[in-house]
Design a protein around this motif. Sequence first.
Motif, mmCIF file in Angstrom:
data_model
loop_
_atom_site.group_PDB
_atom_site.id
_atom_site.type_symbol
_atom_site.label_atom_id
_atom_site.label_comp_id
_atom_site.label_asym_id
_atom_site.label_seq_id
_atom_site.Cartn_x
_atom_site.Cartn_y
_atom_site.Cartn_z
ATOM 1 N N LEU A 73 8.395 3.424 13.428
ATOM 2 C CA LEU A 73 9.022 3.666 12.040
ATOM 3 C C LEU A 73 8.249 3.457 10.883
ATOM 4 C CD1 LEU A 73 13.208 3.034 13.360
ATOM 5 C CD2 LEU A 73 12.083 5.029 13.089
ATOM 6 N N ALA A 74 7.385 2.634 11.287
ATOM 7 C CA ALA A 74 6.807 2.528 10.050
ATOM 8 C C ALA A 74 5.478 4.248 9.761
ATOM 9 C CB ALA A 74 5.797 1.455 9.954
ATOM 10 N N VAL A 75 5.121 4.053 10.276
ATOM 11 C CA VAL A 75 3.598 5.279 10.256
ATOM 12 C C VAL A 75 5.557 6.494 9.848
ATOM 13 C CG1 VAL A 75 2.347 6.701 11.306
ATOM 14 C CG2 VAL A 75 2.592 4.914 12.181
ATOM 15 N N VAL A 76 6.037 7.122 10.456
ATOM 16 C CA VAL A 76 7.162 7.519 9.519
ATOM 17 C C VAL A 76 7.533 7.960 8.324
ATOM 18 C CG1 VAL A 76 9.527 8.812 10.614
ATOM 19 C CG2 VAL A 76 7.908 8.638 11.802
ATOM 20 N N VAL A 77 7.745 6.557 8.345
ATOM 21 C CA VAL A 77 8.214 5.755 6.516
ATOM 22 C C VAL A 77 7.458 6.469 5.826
ATOM 23 C CG1 VAL A 77 8.538 4.676 4.860
ATOM 24 C CG2 VAL A 77 9.663 4.014 6.913
ATOM 25 N N ALA A 78 5.679 6.028 6.213
ATOM 26 C CA ALA A 78 4.815 6.267 5.249
ATOM 27 C C ALA A 78 4.379 7.797 4.905
ATOM 28 C CB ALA A 78 3.330 5.325 6.118
ATOM 29 N N ALA A 79 4.279 8.455 5.754
ATOM 30 C CA ALA A 79 4.010 10.226 6.119
ATOM 31 C C ALA A 79 4.954 10.070 5.159
ATOM 32 C CB ALA A 79 4.304 11.052 7.208
ATOM 33 N N LEU A 80 5.905 10.084 5.570
ATOM 34 C CA LEU A 80 7.683 10.427 3.933
ATOM 35 C C LEU A 80 7.003 9.751 3.176
ATOM 36 C CD1 LEU A 80 10.732 10.134 6.160
ATOM 37 C CD2 LEU A 80 10.086 11.944 5.395
ATOM 38 N N SER A 81 7.444 8.952 2.648
ATOM 39 C CA SER A 81 7.056 8.363 1.200
ATOM 40 C C SER A 81 5.063 9.037 0.555
ATOM 41 C CB SER A 81 6.310 6.860 1.306
ATOM 42 O OG SER A 81 7.608 6.109 2.089
ATOM 43 N N SER A 82 4.468 9.493 1.581
ATOM 44 C CA SER A 82 3.073 10.096 1.060
ATOM 45 C C SER A 82 2.649 10.909 0.225
ATOM 46 C CB SER A 82 1.901 10.213 2.494
ATOM 47 O OG SER A 82 2.517 12.530 3.198
ATOM 48 N N ARG A 83 4.019 11.933 0.029
ATOM 49 C CA ARG A 83 3.369 12.842 -1.096
ATOM 50 C C ARG A 83 4.631 12.278 -2.045
ATOM 51 N NH1 ARG A 83 0.413 16.901 0.662
ATOM 52 N NH2 ARG A 83 1.421 18.391 -0.741
ATOM 53 N N TYR A 84 4.983 11.240 -2.218
ATOM 54 C CA TYR A 84 5.438 11.329 -4.285
ATOM 55 C C TYR A 84 3.935 10.257 -4.489
ATOM 56 C CZ TYR A 84 10.393 10.015 -2.095
ATOM 57 O OH TYR A 84 11.187 10.377 -1.573
ATOM 58 N N PHE A 85 4.072 10.478 -6.092
ATOM 59 C CA PHE A 85 3.550 10.259 -6.913
ATOM 60 C C PHE A 85 3.667 8.809 -6.930
ATOM 61 C CE2 PHE A 85 5.394 14.157 -7.556
ATOM 62 C CZ PHE A 85 3.833 15.340 -7.495
#
Lengths: 147, 147
Positions: free
Chosen positions: A135-147
């Motif tokens: 879940l931490a990896v998924v959360v990081a991926a979902l946050s990865s395109r934020y500025f």
Amino acid sequence: MVEWSDAERSAISGVWGKVNIDEIGPQTLGRLLIVYPWTQRYFGSFGDLSSAAAILGNPKVAAHGKVVLGALGKAVKDLDNIKATYSSLSQLHCEKLNVDPDNFRLLADCLTIVVAIKLGAAFSPQVQGTWQKLLAVVVAALSSRYF
Amino acid sequence: MVEWTEFERATIQDIFSKMDYESVGHNALARCLVVYPWTQRYFAKFGNLYNAAAIMGNPLVAAHGAVVLHGLDRAVKNMDNIKATYAELSVLHSEKLHVDPDNFRLLADCLTIVVASKLGTGFTADVQAAFQKFLAVVASALTKQYH
């Protein structure tokens, strides 16, 4: 890139095999809206969210819970490519939906609790550790395109 | 001061009156050490924490888990005065033990997961919300005396 041991891969598919998206999805999203009420701001069009009972009985909440959990399935099927898998969803959550990425962690926490309830003692500390890593990896991926 | 509804008070008393402190305390602390391995730094004297099995089987971990959980009792018996109740423990954790207060939240999360898997479907969204509110107040009180 994230490394997954064989034991971790096996633990993840073990947990996912017991997850019924139609059951777990609605419960997870429902709990998020109840336990962290500010998250309701993202679901203005969902109608009655005025009480726990209303939220748990709300068909739009249920439907959307299934959508979210279905999307998590993409990560489970492709553990070695989670960042790429969620690239466009990340942009969507940032640019269109304007979701504070802190909320991804809250949803992940609710999901972990629902899974713990479902699996009981089978949700051992090792399994919990692996699941929370996913879940931490998924959360990081979902946050990865934020500025 | 924190306001508690009748439901929240009853829920907290109910959960703790049925709790097996030794088992739940052991389980929660062990999970913290497994899932968030950096927390092991606070327990160098505990001997073998080399892997999940060692942590789960370590008698010092079990004993200390029970100590921590019995410490929560003070808040359960004093819900209208949690801040004052933990003033000394807060000073201890800050000045002697040097525990990063972020870790209180991590332990609280592990405890929530253990209680959820014990109570199963009895851990409804409303119960979850009450329990997490209680633990958040405890964590805040323990952080209060940090500089």
